[in-house]
Design a protein around this motif. Structure first.
Motif, PDB file in Angstrom:
ATOM      1  N   UNK A 501      14.194   3.324   3.044  1.00 49.77           N
ATOM      2  CA  UNK A 501      13.611   2.010   2.776  1.00 49.77           C
ATOM      3  C   UNK A 501      14.696   1.023   2.349  1.00 49.77           C
ATOM      4  N   UNK A 502      15.601   1.461   1.491  1.00 48.53           N
ATOM      5  CA  UNK A 502      16.654   0.556   1.015  1.00 48.53           C
ATOM      6  C   UNK A 502      17.713   0.302   2.085  1.00 48.53           C
ATOM      7  N   UNK A 503      17.970   1.306   2.934  1.00 51.88           N
ATOM      8  CA  UNK A 503      18.912   1.088   4.032  1.00 51.88           C
ATOM      9  C   UNK A 503      18.516  -0.140   4.859  1.00 51.88           C
ATOM     10  N   UNK A 504      17.214  -0.265   5.123  1.00 53.85           N
ATOM     11  CA  UNK A 504      16.737  -1.301   6.030  1.00 53.85           C
ATOM     12  C   UNK A 504      16.200  -2.537   5.313  1.00 53.85           C
ATOM     13  N   UNK A1376      28.687   1.594   0.491  1.00 54.61           N
ATOM     14  CA  UNK A1376      29.283   0.395  -0.099  1.00 54.61           C
ATOM     15  C   UNK A1376      29.054  -0.843   0.739  1.00 54.61           C
ATOM     16  N   UNK A1377      29.081  -0.681   2.076  1.00 50.20           N
ATOM     17  CA  UNK A1377      28.853  -1.823   2.956  1.00 50.20           C
ATOM     18  C   UNK A1377      27.427  -2.342   2.827  1.00 50.20           C
ATOM     19  N   UNK A1378      26.464  -1.441   2.598  1.00 48.89           N
ATOM     20  CA  UNK A1378      25.066  -1.843   2.403  1.00 48.89           C
ATOM     21  C   UNK A1378      24.744  -2.113   0.937  1.00 48.89           C
ATOM     22  N   UNK A1379      25.726  -1.938   0.062  1.00 46.42           N
ATOM     23  CA  UNK A1379      25.585  -2.159  -1.380  1.00 46.42           C
ATOM     24  C   UNK A1379      24.503  -1.264  -1.986  1.00 46.42           C
ATOM     25  N   UNK A1380      24.357  -0.046  -1.424  1.00 44.20           N
ATOM     26  CA  UNK A1380      23.531   0.925  -2.128  1.00 44.20           C
ATOM     27  C   UNK A1380      24.181   1.277  -3.452  1.00 44.20           C
ATOM     28  N   UNK A1381      25.484   1.286  -3.462  1.00 41.45           N
ATOM     29  CA  UNK A1381      26.263   1.454  -4.686  1.00 41.45           C
ATOM     30  C   UNK A1381      27.223   0.280  -4.751  1.00 41.45           C
ATOM     31  N   UNK A1400      20.668  -8.855  -1.225  1.00 41.73           N
ATOM     32  CA  UNK A1400      20.632  -7.510  -0.653  1.00 41.73           C
ATOM     33  C   UNK A1400      19.802  -7.451   0.622  1.00 41.73           C
ATOM     34  N   UNK A1401      18.642  -8.105   0.625  1.00 43.49           N
ATOM     35  CA  UNK A1401      17.807  -8.065   1.822  1.00 43.49           C
ATOM     36  C   UNK A1401      18.456  -8.830   2.970  1.00 43.49           C
ATOM     37  N   UNK A1402      19.109  -9.909   2.642  1.00 44.51           N
ATOM     38  CA  UNK A1402      19.833 -10.640   3.689  1.00 44.51           C
ATOM     39  C   UNK A1402      20.909  -9.756   4.284  1.00 44.51           C
ATOM     40  N   UNK A1403      21.672  -9.082   3.429  1.00 46.18           N
ATOM     41  CA  UNK A1403      22.743  -8.216   3.899  1.00 46.18           C
ATOM     42  C   UNK A1403      22.200  -7.059   4.725  1.00 46.18           C
ATOM     43  N   UNK A1404      21.182  -6.354   4.192  1.00 40.67           N
ATOM     44  CA  UNK A1404      20.704  -5.152   4.866  1.00 40.67           C
ATOM     45  C   UNK A1404      19.916  -5.467   6.130  1.00 40.67           C
ATOM     46  N   UNK A1405      19.350  -6.669   6.214  1.00 46.62           N
ATOM     47  CA  UNK A1405      18.652  -7.029   7.446  1.00 46.62           C
ATOM     48  C   UNK A1405      19.624  -7.409   8.549  1.00 46.62           C
ATOM     49  N   UNK A1406      20.886  -7.675   8.203  1.00 45.20           N
ATOM     50  CA  UNK A1406      21.894  -8.047   9.204  1.00 45.20           C
ATOM     51  C   UNK A1406      22.728  -6.856   9.657  1.00 45.20           C
ATOM     52  N   UNK A1407      22.480  -5.711   9.069  1.00 48.26           N
ATOM     53  CA  UNK A1407      23.219  -4.495   9.423  1.00 48.26           C
ATOM     54  C   UNK A1407      22.197  -3.415   9.778  1.00 48.26           C
TER      55      UNK A1407
END
Length: 1568
Positions: A501-504, A1376-1381, A1400-1407
């Motif tokens: 869920x957090x990945x995406x 780190x790229x997805x800022x999980x940590x 975070x959502x902006x970042x993860x929705x673009x990757x």
């Protein structure tokens, strides 16, 4: 024994022509003497033999002769001698010619035999280990009470000289009996040789005296300890064997099996339909319930046979309590009759006061015993049913597991079992209120004659409305239950897959789904609450309409005292020992049960009006029917009982009806299809060399009896010691073959046989939330040298060496603290440690890199590995190991395409050659693995087969620490187990002491300040209306009469009716406001909990067991939904009622303040003592229950592994230990509840006794009306105070749930999902350039950096491979790229924008990331592919075509609307991986991360995936975390990670030319 004086004879005794008051007849000397002689012997001769039989069957051991026993025997012999002397004197007098009445001979003879029997009982109890006897306690009490009364009466007559011997013998007898009674209040010493083994901290009940047992004083020490300091696990008593899971579950399982086998079995499988949130699923639920009605009988009979003795004994206690309940009105009538007769002697008044006190106390004690026994029965049934559900989980077939979900099973254990057991309290409410109603009507008819028909008419007219509203509320509560199930299932799925869920960045979408279901759930609760409020107002208005019709005639009420009583009573009159005192006291009331207390309160409101109607009709029907004090007060008391009966009956029906819903769900689950023990002919003995170890003949298998076969006509023979490799494309049936060998599939035809113990390694590793060593040992004894060898062979030593606590490091929930490869190797180590004869290995090399994979194969699986000589079936996609296999089976479409040796199959050029051609590189073994969330060291020592230096010493130092903990982990952790060094925080957070005031403010703020003030204002208004109504009624009663009519009757009647209607409106508004405010608060608190959990970083979920979270989302939320609003409403109602009653009583009788103030202090003391202990026990109970939920969920997921290893017994023992630890907390809590209820009522009864004594003392200048008012006022104040205290303590106990919901409010949170100012503006990123600048991160503050000093730049559109050994830091870069940590140092820039400044959502929705573990959520296939509903069906079919799943999806029922099971269990792992790829293709972002995305697919499918990705993401930046080294050869650049740093960087050709680390990896993979 007869007292002195003349016998009961003479003409006056039998003269029936002269009328005599009832009190005179019942309290005559003759009656008391006769009762005193015959009642005690009859009591002992009836109960004594039963008691003897009981203690004979329940022998507790032998008690040595103690001083207490000797004193009892001496007094007994003295009593026997006294009886003999009485008989002797009588015979001597007869011999001397003195006439003697026959009773002087019969009575001592009867007592002589009875006393002898009593002494025999004392001796028998000592021989059988009885430390305190209730039977003898009652006997000595009766022996003292009746003769003492007659002797006192005789002594008052002053005729001692007439017969001094009998006077002296009577006084001596009373002294001896009084001494025996005092001794019976003590407990003897413990048995010398107890039948049960001694416990560390035994429950003090066994050694308590009978009064202590009856009034629960034996729990006082624990309550006092909890008041002085917070209770800890060591303070709690050990659980008795009669309450243990081992005994209770075995009984229920035995009865369940017997009853089920006696019922005709249906072979047709019934799917366990889950209750959903939408309209589409509701019909499925109804169908389920209709189908399962026939399966309700066996379970119901089994539960009845297990709990019937306790239930019947509790019911008997309730019946005896009701006898005393109806004795109180009769005694009150006699008391008022005594007050009204000046000639009656004073001793009768004292006797009646004592009898009223004793009746009230006995009613309290029997009622509390009834509740205690039923609460213990609830606890036992909860233990038994939970154990039965757990055992069913261990036996579920694969089809049953796919049709149910983890959330469903957790809901069964946490909600349905609770609701079913709570309904036990209400079973007697189905028939007992009918008896109450009949008895009450008989009483009223005797008192009022035909006027009683008015009450009958009023109550009967209200019953249909009551049932109708109950039925409507039942419908809405069933709807709420459906929504609750759906919410629990979705919440469980989110928590278990939170990393995906957090990945995406899907948190928002899932939160919306959960809150949408939650809104529907609270909507049903709101409707039910409003219906409930309407039902109360209907009673209020209907009674006023009747009252207005009656009084509109203008007649006057002829007794001023009646008005005064009604006025003083307010709206809660004469709560004499209410039956619902204990019923309402349940501290964990389910949704169907909480309304009971509220309804009972509301029904109490209409008591005054019904009484008013009855009195009015009685005074108006006939002129001679003048109302007197006896009729007024006794009628009010009887009406109060009647009112409670008619209020309790429909809610008992409602509670049982709702419990039936949970019962049907449990019956449905327990009737699900199980694995067939006879599907596989397994033999525990190992087969000899050369024999066939595994044999399948003409085997056809299916996932269920109803589904199509997945394996067709399998014929397979595997000799002992053979290494058999099973290969084939995705979906060919490789894993199904292993499941068929394990007996997990339904055997359609054919036969399967296996010789020897089996060990199984599943494709998706299943790891328990315990230490590494416990996972490997898996319930076996610790063999340190063998464990050392296994860890070395499975390449786990380097990982263990890097863990904070070594082999004692916990793996986390679902192994979240481990990488995919570590979990797989741990799963393999578990199988190897087993020393089995047959090993079924489902692709264990898939998650391992080439180096580690080759090491594991050589050291474990291969011809020279640890498993050499055993039979191994290896399902694999690593085709390079096939030459070392003894035999190869190739599967296609569920059938064997070909089999033979490797060389034979190559010569045939069949299916195997096709697989090898599709893979292009047969020697590839795969490399790369997910990064663990802890700093681990380089595993090169493991790769070369060596052990890291110092590893053995480190292990030998750690192993002794495990010796004592091993058995604990295998049987369930103790309550007070400390966390080891470096362990993740796995225990549930727990506060200490009383609930802080801040928690109340938190709840009130959630309700809202305006609503709080409005509710207080409404309660004040309705109480003022109640006060004014009573005051107006007193004025009406005092109006003068002119010509038989009151001049202002019409005005008085209309104003009275208006005030009553205003009070009804105020009642409805105030109750609705509190209930709606509670729903609003519950909604906000749930949103806060959901938000706090969703906003937590990934490390929070790695440290927090899922059971802790699910407990808060289910049980604690239910308490906040239902219990807290009800208890808050009850507290406000009683508090304002207390103010009104206190004002009236103080104004009317100022001296009452002298008694009320000490009473307030005493109640406050009880409340303080109770609440401190209750809150702490509530916290401990919630924490322990979380362990139960976690273990059930964990077992459900690993059921096939548990069955394959044949360790069901060990897991059952673990579950029993968890449940027993939970019940060890529940038992003191339920006893503390009874302690509070019993002692509060006894204190209140004492005040009533004082009031009655004062009335006797002041009899000469008091009227019956004032005496009745005094006693009723005393009852009123004590009952209102008691209910106020109980409401407050219940509220404080329940507010702990708010505390637990707010536990995670202060935990660290992620960065904002969408900050107000974002450095990235759409359409960012345009190019996809990524730059790492001195980047470093760590997973927890106490751990070293997992990645450090990483600096490199990835150009837009560049395809970069990332390779390295296990623990090198590959996946940490993706995290780190997805800022999980978050970065510990340095940073990452994308298109020149620092990602730390991007939401975070902006970042993860673009990757886009395709993770190693393919995750699907329960729901439609389309929803899983397009979670945010952003794409058309045509686009979805296009990407399915790209991943070559179009044909497979088109063949599914429903196609895109095909319902995926939980975790996608109705699809193969390879199919799930391809669907995750399709999901990534739909997103088509500028940056793509493949984190070992091809782990579960065969090489041919991997090549097709790479081609699809190459064409679809041709212009995108791709980071490929390599699983197979071959897959990075076409990358423009490769980064080689080593120990968290970039060791090498360049094109594949350059790196091979350098002959560095990349070259060595390529060598190990067979590429160079």
């Amino acid at each position: 024994m007869a007292g002195p004086g003349e016998p009961c004879a003479g003409p006056g005794v039998w003269n029936q022509t002269e009328p005599e008051p009832v009190a005179a007849r019942l309290l005559s000397l003759c009656f008391l003497k006769t009762a005193g002689v015959w009642v005690p012997p009859m009591y002992l001769w009836v109960l004594g033999p039963i008691h003897l039989l009981y203690i004979h069957r329940h022998n507790k051991g032998y008690i040595q002769m103690s001083r207490l026993f000797k004193a009892k025997m001496v007094l007994g012999f003295a009593l026997v001698i006294l009886c003999i002397s009485s008989v002797s004197v009588t015979l001597w007098r007869i011999q001397q010619g003195t006439p003697q009445a026959l009773e002087f001979l019969i009575h001592p003879t009867v007592w002589l035999t009875t006393m002898s029997f009593a002494m025999f009982l004392i001796h028998a109890e000592r021989k059988k280990g009885v430390q305190a006897s209730g039977v003898l306690f009652g006997y000595w009490l009766l022996c003292f009470l009746f003769p003492a009364t007659s002797a006192t009466q005789q002594a008052s007559q002053g005729d001692f000289q007439s017969d001094p011997f009998r006077h002296l013998s009577a006084y001596l007898y009373l002294s001896l009996v009084m001494a025996q009674f005092a001794l019976s209040c003590l407990a003897d010493q413990a048995p010398l040789f107890p039948k049960r083994p001694p416990q560390a901290n035994p429950c003090p009940k066994a050694g308590a005296s009978f009064p202590s047992k009856a009034m629960f004083w034996w729990v006082s020490r624990l309550v006092w300890k909890g008041y002085r300091r917070p209770l800890g696990p060591k303070d709690l008593w050990s659980l008795g064997s009669e309450n243990s899971s081992e005994q209770l579950v075995s009984q229920l399982e035995k009865e369940w099996t017997r009853n089920r086998s006696a019922t005709p079995r249906h072979t047709k499988t019934t799917a366990f339909k889950r209750k959903g949130s939408g309209n589409k699923e509701a019909p499925e639920t109804e169908t389920l319930l209709q189908q399962q009605r026939g399966k309700r009988g066996p379970l119901l009979r089994a539960i009845w046979q297990v709990g019937r003795s306790t239930f019947l004994l509790g019911t008997l206690s309730l019946i005896v309590s009701d006898v005393f309940r109806f004795t109180v009105p009769k005694l009150l009538s006699l008391f008022l009759e005594f007050i009204g007769d000046p000639s009656t002697p004073a001793w009768k008044g004292y006797l009646l006061a004592v009898l009223m006190f004793l009746s009230a106390c006995l009613q309290t004690l029997f009622e509390q015993q009834h509740m205690y026994r039923l609460k213990v029965l609830q606890m036992r049934l909860r233990t038994a049913i939970t154990g039965l559900v757990y055992r069913k989980v261990l036996a579920l077939s694969s089809s049953s597991r796919k049709s149910s979900a983890v959330g469903d099973v957790v809901n069964l254990v946490s909600v349905d079992v609770q609701r079913l057991t709570e309904s036990v309290t209400y079973l007697n409410g189905l028939w007992l209120p009918l008896i109450w109603i009949i008895v009450c009507f008989v009483y009223l008819w005797q008192l009022l004659g035909p006027s009683a028909l008015t009450a009958i008419a009023v109550f009967v007219s209200l019953l249909p409305l009551n049932f109708f509203i109950t039925k409507k509320r039942n419908h809405h509560q069933e709807e709420q239950m459906r929504q609750k199930d759906c919410r629990a299932r979705l919440t469980s799925c989110i928590l278990r897959n939170v990393r995906t869920v957090k990945y995406h960045g899907w948190e928002g979408a899932f939160l919306d789904r959960v809150l949408h279901i939650r809104a529907q759930e609270l909507g049903a609760l709101k409707t039910s609450s409003l219906l409930f409020s309407v039902s109360l107002v209907s009673f209020q208005v209907s009674t006023f309409l009747v009252a207005l019709v009656v009084f509109a005639d203008g007649h006057r009420l002829c007794l001023t005292q009646v008005a005064r009583v009604v006025f003083a009573d307010g709206h809660r009159l004469c709560l004499t020992q209410v039956a619902l005192v204990v019923f309402a006291d349940g501290h964990r009331l389910c949704l169907s049960q909480v309304a009971l207390v509220v309804f009972a309160d509301g029904h109490r409101l209409c008591l005054t009006q019904v009484a008013l109607v009855v009195f009015a009709v009685h005074t108006l029907v006939a002129e001679e029917n003048a109302m007197d004090a006896e009729k007024a007060f006794v009628t009010l008391t009887v009406l109060n009982i009647l009112n409670k009966a008619q209020a309790f009956l429909p809610f008992s029906i409602h509670s049982v009806v709702q419990a039936r819903v949970s019962f049907d769900r449990l019956a449905a689950f327990l009737s699900l299809e199980e694995t067939d023990p006879g599907a596989v002919d397994s033999s525990p003995s190992r087969c000899a060399a050369g024999e066939d170890c595994i044999r399948i003949q003409e085997g056809t298998f299916a996932w269920s009896q109803e589904s199509a076969p997945c394996l067709h006509r399998i014929n397979l023979t595997v000799p002992q010691g053979c290494l058999l490799a099973v290969v084939g494309p995705v979906g060919a049936g490789k894993s199904s073959l292993l499941s068929a060998l394990l007996g997990e599939l339904a055997k359609v035809e054919g036969s399967v046989s296996i010789k020897g113990p089996v060990a199984y390694v599943p494709q998706e590793a299943w790891v328990q939330n315990m230490s590494v060593v416990d996972n490997v040992c898996f319930g076996q004894e610790l063999d340190a040298p063998w464990l050392e060898t296994v860890l070395e062979a499975c390449a786990l030593w380097p990982d263990v060496d890097g863990f904070p606590a070594g082999v004692h490091t916990r793996t986390g929930e679902q192994g979240m603290n481990l990488s995919g490869g570590q979990k797989q190797r741990l799963s393999l180590a578990r199988a190897v440690y087993r020393k089995a004869a047959v090993y079924l290995l489902d692709d264990p090399l898939a998650s391992l890199d080439a180096c580690v994979g080759q090491h594991v194969f050589n050291q474990v699986i291969g011809p020279d590995g640890l498993l050499q000589g055993t039979t191994r079936i290896l399902v694999t996609h690593a085709l390079h190991v096939l030459p070392q296999a003894d035999w190869i089976v190739v599967l296609e479409d569920g059938a064997i395409a070909e089999m033979g040796s490797f060389q034979e199959l190559l010569h045939r050029k069949g299916a195997l050659v096709g697989l090898l051609d599709g893979a292009r590189q047969p020697g590839d073994g795969g490399e790369g693995e997910a990064e663990p969330p802890a700093g681990t060291k380089d595993p090169r020592g493991s790769a070369t087969g060596g052990m890291p230096e110092g590893g053995s010493e480190r292990f030998m130092k750690l192993v002794p620490e495990k010796d004592s903990a091993a058995s604990e982990a295998q049987t369930g952790l103790p309550l007070d187990e400390p966390e080891g060094p470096g362990q993740p925080k796995g225990e549930d957070r727990m506060q200490y002491g009383r609930v802080k005031a801040a928690m109340y403010l938190t709840y009130l703020r959630a309700v809202g300040t305006p609503l709080c003030l409005y509710a207080l204002f409404l309660f004040l208004c309705q109480q003022v209306a109640s006060f004014c109504r009573g005051y107006w009624l007193s004025l009406w009663a005092d109006d003068p009469t002119v010509d038989g009519r009151q001049t202002h009757a019409a005005l008085r009647g209309w104003v009275f009716g208006l005030l009553g209607c205003l009070q009804a409106i105020g009642l409805f508004a105030s109750m609705a406001t509190v209930l709606l405010g509670g729903i609003r608060a519950s909604s906000l608190l749930f949103q806060g909990l959901l938000w706090d959990v969703a906003r937590s970083p990934i490390g929070f979920f790695e440290r927090t067991p899922i059971g802790n979270l699910l407990n808060r989302f289910s049980k604690e939320t239910d308490i906040v939904d239902v219990d807290i609003p009800d208890k808050l409403r009850s507290l406000l109602m009683y508090a304002f009622g207390l103010l009104e009653v206190g004002l009236v009583v103080t104004v009317t009788t100022p001296l009452a303040v002298v008694a009320i103030l000490p009473l307030l202090l005493l109640y406050a003391m009880f409340q303080s003592l109770y609440v401190a202990s209750s809150c702490q026990l509530r916290r401990l109970e919630s924490a322990r229950y979380s362990c139960v939920c976690s273990h059930v969920a964990e077992t459900f997921q690993g059921g096939p592994v548990v069955r394959a290893f044949r360790v069901q017994g060990s897991f059952v023992a673990q579950n029993d230990a968890h449940v027993d630890e939970s019940q060890r907390v529940s038992f003191p809590r339920l006893v503390a509840d009874r302690w509070l209820a019993a002692n509060l009522e006894l204190v209140g009864n004492g005040l009533v006794f004082v009031a009655a004594l004062c009335a006797v003392l002041s009899k000469t200048h008091l009227s019956p009306g004032l005496v009745g008012f005094s006693v009723s006022a005393a009852l009123q104040v004590t009952q209102t105070l008691q209910w106020a205290v109980r409401s407050w303590t219940d509220l404080e106990s329940s507010i702990v749930s708010v505390e637990r919901l707010k536990d995670y409010a202060q935990t660290p949170k992620e960065a904002p999902w969408k900050p107000l100012s974002c450095a990235a503006h759409p359409p960012w990123p345009r190019r996809g350039q990524i730059e790492f600048r001195d980047f470093g991160l760590r997973y927890r503050p106490e751990l070293p950096l997992a990645v450090r000093g990483v600096s490199f730049k990835i150009h837009a559109g560049e395809k970069v491979g990332i390779v390295g050994r296990t623990g090198a830091g590959k996946s940490s870069l993706a995290g780190g790229l997805l800022r999980l940590v978050e970065a510990a140092e340095g940073g990452i820039w994308i298109d020149g924008v620092p990602i730390a400044q991007v939401g975070l959502h902006t970042l993860r929705s673009r990757i886009t990331i395709i993770p190693q573990d393919p995750i699907l959520f329960p729901g439609s296939l389309r929803m899983n592919l397009d979670m945010l509903h952003e794409h058309t069906d045509e686009a979805i079919w296009e990407v399915l075509e790209m991943v070559q799943l179009r044909a497979a999806v088109a063949s599914l029922p429903g196609q895109l609307q095909f319902e995926c099971a939980d975790q996608g269990n109705n699809l193969s792992v390879g199919q799930k991986q391809l669907l995750c790829l399709a999901r990534a293709l739909l997103r088509k972002t500028q940056i793509l991360i493949l984190d070992e995305a091809t782990a579960a697919v065969d090489p041919g499918t991997e090549r097709q995936m790479q081609a699809a990705l190459g064409s679809w993401f041709a212009q995108c930046t791709v980071l490929l975390i390599a699983h197979r080294l071959r897959s990075v050869l076409d990358c423009a650049r490769v980064l080689v990670m080593d120990e968290g740093q970039v060791a090498e960087s360049g094109s594949p050709a350059q790196l091979l030319a350098q002959k560095g680390l990349f070259y060595r990896l390529a060598q190990e993979s067979g590429l160079v």
